[in-house]
Design a protein around this motif. Sequence first.
Motif, PDB file in Angstrom:
ATOM      1  N   GLU A   1       0.243  -8.421   6.934  1.00 31.93           N
ATOM      2  CA  GLU A   1      -0.053  -7.979   5.266  1.00 31.93           C
ATOM      3  C   GLU A   1       0.753  -8.625   4.469  1.00 31.93           C
ATOM      4  N   ASP A   2       1.378  -9.758   4.633  1.00 33.24           N
ATOM      5  CA  ASP A   2       2.077 -10.549   3.758  1.00 33.24           C
ATOM      6  C   ASP A   2       1.311 -11.550   3.135  1.00 33.24           C
ATOM      7  N   HIS A   3       0.612 -10.971   1.884  1.00 31.39           N
ATOM      8  CA  HIS A   3      -0.499 -12.123   1.430  1.00 31.39           C
ATOM      9  C   HIS A   3      -0.204 -13.209   0.407  1.00 31.39           C
TER      10      HIS A   3
ATOM     11  N   THR B   1       7.007 -11.484  -8.298  1.00 36.84           N
ATOM     12  CA  THR B   1       6.248 -10.227  -7.340  1.00 36.84           C
ATOM     13  C   THR B   1       7.355  -9.800  -6.366  1.00 36.84           C
ATOM     14  N   SER B   2       7.492  -8.720  -5.821  1.00 37.46           N
ATOM     15  CA  SER B   2       8.123  -8.362  -4.783  1.00 37.46           C
ATOM     16  C   SER B   2       7.135  -7.762  -3.577  1.00 37.46           C
ATOM     17  N   GLY B   3       7.665  -7.948  -2.219  1.00 31.35           N
ATOM     18  CA  GLY B   3       6.960  -7.543  -1.087  1.00 31.35           C
ATOM     19  C   GLY B   3       5.958  -8.714  -0.720  1.00 31.35           C
ATOM     20  N   GLY B   4       5.620  -8.587   0.637  1.00 31.30           N
ATOM     21  CA  GLY B   4       4.282  -9.534   0.959  1.00 31.30           C
ATOM     22  C   GLY B   4       4.824 -10.981   1.136  1.00 31.30           C
ATOM     23  N   VAL B   5       6.207 -11.293   1.257  1.00 32.17           N
ATOM     24  CA  VAL B   5       6.353 -12.872   1.278  1.00 32.17           C
ATOM     25  C   VAL B   5       7.047 -13.246   2.700  1.00 32.17           C
TER      26      VAL B   5
ATOM     27  N   HIS C   1       4.220   7.225   2.043  1.00 30.83           N
ATOM     28  CA  HIS C   1       4.700   6.540   0.814  1.00 30.83           C
ATOM     29  C   HIS C   1       6.020   6.414   0.328  1.00 30.83           C
ATOM     30  N   ILE C   2       6.492   5.540  -0.219  1.00 32.91           N
ATOM     31  CA  ILE C   2       7.623   5.341  -0.837  1.00 32.91           C
ATOM     32  C   ILE C   2       7.705   5.121  -2.346  1.00 32.91           C
ATOM     33  N   PHE C   3       8.566   5.284  -3.090  1.00 37.57           N
ATOM     34  CA  PHE C   3       8.775   5.085  -4.648  1.00 37.57           C
ATOM     35  C   PHE C   3       9.035   3.593  -4.816  1.00 37.57           C
ATOM     36  N   ASP C   4       8.154   3.033  -5.628  1.00 41.10           N
ATOM     37  CA  ASP C   4       8.294   1.540  -5.857  1.00 41.10           C
ATOM     38  C   ASP C   4       9.786   1.535  -6.836  1.00 41.10           C
ATOM     39  N   THR C   5      10.729   0.854  -5.988  1.00 41.91           N
ATOM     40  CA  THR C   5      11.924   0.584  -6.554  1.00 41.91           C
ATOM     41  C   THR C   5      12.311  -0.856  -7.136  1.00 41.91           C
ATOM     42  N   ASN C   6      11.667  -1.759  -6.593  1.00 42.90           N
ATOM     43  CA  ASN C   6      11.980  -3.166  -7.226  1.00 42.90           C
ATOM     44  C   ASN C   6      11.268  -3.356  -8.463  1.00 42.90           C
ATOM     45  N   ARG C   7      10.351  -2.619  -8.897  1.00 46.38           N
ATOM     46  CA  ARG C   7       9.772  -3.243 -10.318  1.00 46.38           C
ATOM     47  C   ARG C   7      10.868  -2.712 -11.289  1.00 46.38           C
TER      48      ARG C   7
ATOM     49  N   PRO D   1      11.511 -10.821  -1.804  1.00 49.98           N
ATOM     50  CA  PRO D   1      11.460  -9.843  -0.549  1.00 49.98           C
ATOM     51  C   PRO D   1      11.209  -8.470  -0.899  1.00 49.98           C
ATOM     52  N   GLY D   2      10.465  -7.636  -0.365  1.00 50.03           N
ATOM     53  CA  GLY D   2      10.301  -6.196  -0.560  1.00 50.03           C
ATOM     54  C   GLY D   2      11.530  -5.145  -0.459  1.00 50.03           C
ATOM     55  N   ASN D   3      12.447  -5.888   0.823  1.00 50.08           N
ATOM     56  CA  ASN D   3      13.474  -4.842   0.630  1.00 50.08           C
ATOM     57  C   ASN D   3      14.379  -4.869  -0.581  1.00 50.08           C
ATOM     58  N   PRO D   4      14.672  -3.686  -0.827  1.00 52.45           N
ATOM     59  CA  PRO D   4      15.321  -3.858  -2.377  1.00 52.45           C
ATOM     60  C   PRO D   4      16.666  -4.572  -2.431  1.00 52.45           C
TER      61      PRO D   4
ATOM     62  N   ASN E   1       0.757  -1.306  -0.109  1.00 51.33           N
ATOM     63  CA  ASN E   1       0.150  -0.129   0.035  1.00 51.33           C
ATOM     64  C   ASN E   1       0.974   1.345   0.090  1.00 51.33           C
ATOM     65  N   GLU E   2       2.189   1.242   0.613  1.00 48.18           N
ATOM     66  CA  GLU E   2       3.027   2.258   0.563  1.00 48.18           C
ATOM     67  C   GLU E   2       3.602   2.707  -0.702  1.00 48.18           C
ATOM     68  N   LEU E   3       3.431   1.886  -1.616  1.00 43.75           N
ATOM     69  CA  LEU E   3       4.307   2.149  -2.776  1.00 43.75           C
ATOM     70  C   LEU E   3       3.349   2.932  -3.963  1.00 43.75           C
ATOM     71  N   ARG E   4       4.251   3.823  -4.522  1.00 39.11           N
ATOM     72  CA  ARG E   4       3.895   4.739  -5.615  1.00 39.11           C
ATOM     73  C   ARG E   4       4.780   4.759  -6.652  1.00 39.11           C
TER      74      ARG E   4
HETATM   75  P1  AMP Z   1       7.609  -6.538   2.827  1.00 46.39           P
HETATM   76  O1  AMP Z   1       8.562  -7.462   2.193  1.00 46.39           O
HETATM   77  O2  AMP Z   1       6.294  -6.147   2.088  1.00 46.39           O
HETATM   78  O3  AMP Z   1       7.383  -6.768   4.078  1.00 46.39           O
HETATM   79  O4  AMP Z   1       8.440  -5.172   2.777  1.00 46.39           O
HETATM   80  C1  AMP Z   1       9.634  -5.156   3.290  1.00 46.39           C
HETATM   81  C2  AMP Z   1      10.204  -3.625   3.341  1.00 46.39           C
HETATM   82  O5  AMP Z   1      10.528  -3.560   1.920  1.00 46.39           O
HETATM   83  C3  AMP Z   1       9.131  -2.440   3.534  1.00 46.39           C
HETATM   84  O6  AMP Z   1       9.711  -1.616   4.342  1.00 46.39           O
HETATM   85  C4  AMP Z   1       8.689  -2.341   2.213  1.00 46.39           C
HETATM   86  O7  AMP Z   1       8.180  -0.574   2.382  1.00 46.39           O
HETATM   87  C5  AMP Z   1       9.755  -2.005   1.433  1.00 46.39           C
HETATM   88  N1  AMP Z   1       9.252  -2.344   0.015  1.00 46.39           N
HETATM   89  C6  AMP Z   1       8.330  -3.397  -0.218  1.00 46.39           C
HETATM   90  N2  AMP Z   1       8.311  -3.314  -1.716  1.00 46.39           N
HETATM   91  C7  AMP Z   1       9.023  -2.343  -1.970  1.00 46.39           C
HETATM   92  C8  AMP Z   1       9.358  -1.853  -3.456  1.00 46.39           C
HETATM   93  N3  AMP Z   1       8.660  -2.238  -4.371  1.00 46.39           N
HETATM   94  N4  AMP Z   1      10.419  -0.723  -3.647  1.00 46.39           N
HETATM   95  C9  AMP Z   1      11.058  -0.234  -2.521  1.00 46.39           C
HETATM   96  N5  AMP Z   1      10.824  -0.970  -1.268  1.00 46.39           N
HETATM   97  C10 AMP Z   1       9.855  -1.823  -0.989  1.00 46.39           C
END
Ligand code: AMP
Length: 419
Positions: free
Chosen positions: A266-268, A257-261, A208-214, A307-310, A195-198
């Motif tokens: 909120e890890d769906h 995908t990235s994030g939520g694993v 919000h933070i910028f979506d870096t991983n995609r 994982p979400g962390n870049p 939800n935090e990604l833009r």
């Molecule tokens: P998560 O794996 O979803 O629990 O996210 C772990 C951390 O990575 C959190 O601080 C997220 O805000 C950050 N994060 C998740 N996806 C991204 C993304 N696409 N770009 C940058 N940071 C992200």
Amino acid sequence: MKTLIQTDCCEGNSERTLASIDETVSRALDLCSPPQETENVLLPEAVGRVTAGDTISLFSLPIHEHSAVDGYALGGAGKNPFAIVGRRIAGDNPKGRIRDNEAMRIMTGAPTPAGTCAVVMQEHARVTDGIVTPDFNVPPGDNIRRVGEDVKASDTLVRSGTRLDARHTALLTASGYRSASVVRTIRVAVFSTGNELRDTGVGMGPGHIFDTNRPMLKTLLSSGNVDVSDFGIVPDTRDEIVRVLKEAAASHDLIITSGGVSVGEEDHLKPAVIEAGGAIESWRMAIKPGKPIALGNIGKAVYLGLPGNPLACFVDFLLVGRPILDGLTGAARRAALVQQAKAAFHWERRAGRHEFFPCNIVGTSDEGLPLLEKTGRAGSARLMPLIEADGLGAVNAGCATVEPGSRLEFYPFRADMGL
Ligand code: AMP
Ligand code: MG
């Protein structure tokens, strides 16, 4: 349907319950089967693609016998005088011949006249009044490139499963091929969750933070083999994630995908993969950063949840994502990227996980190995240390102290990795 997924309380906290990189990669490769469809692609656009079958040579190379140097084609061996009876340059028709005591002025690449025994370099011959005399006894065959000494007609030029590069372009075009038969491109769907990604330039607000991983993953995927479909940013809503997974699975070979694993509320992703009709094969790896990684399939599509962390996302893509791409294209596994190196630093760490960190080469050890220094304090969310780095250094799970001179693994960054 496989339901290997468990709740975290059942997994225990021991690092021993985590899969190793090799186990994860081998499970990943078991999920991959290359597509049957092939296409003919013109060279050099086919570079980066993977060949769908063996390519057989239609000609011998060299295609005609020719001179390797600028000099004189001689009708015999030795250092006797030879009468110059003509001149031949590259591209000339190979008609005409020379006799025992005759020579022909000849340029590199020109067809040798019939009767040529050897060619003497112009630097090693004296010419007076139309007579050429070699400075030394020229052995038979000297400076002649024979038909087929490089390739014989019907030799295999390039084997099936080869990732084409500039070398293959050279050999295939030298052999008269205009195109190569390659496996169709791999369709990869990519989306980010959170939800935090833009996206940059779109509705950035507090929290919000910028979506870096995609964008990073799209760059890492930018080889000739891959067509990327960008499914954007998906919010942390199970239903929405299931919907996008199902849509992507219908027409893609791989979903990344990235994030939520991980195991937060909120890890769906893992339950969503199951709900979308898929299975999870593996979900945690004994490395740092990059422990939360989900691997499975939805129908024919392989699923890779990073994982979400870049930095963690980056490391896991290089270690697991790239082998999956090779598995899906049927490409022979790339030679292991890892090299031996030595530390130029001291580091106390908590043993337990195979740990990766950005580093640069600061010198060479006495044995000629690269000496590595860490580029800043590594953390799974930090990107700046990557910018200075020549690659990733790594220590084994059991290592608690790194001293200057300790052995390290080194994974150098390379342009063909999108780096
Ligand atoms: P998560 O794996 O979803 O629990 O996210 C772990 C951390 O990575 C959190 O601080 C997220 O805000 C950050 N994060 C998740 N996806 C991204 C993304 N696409 N770009 C940058 N940071 C992200
Ligand atoms: Mg998240």
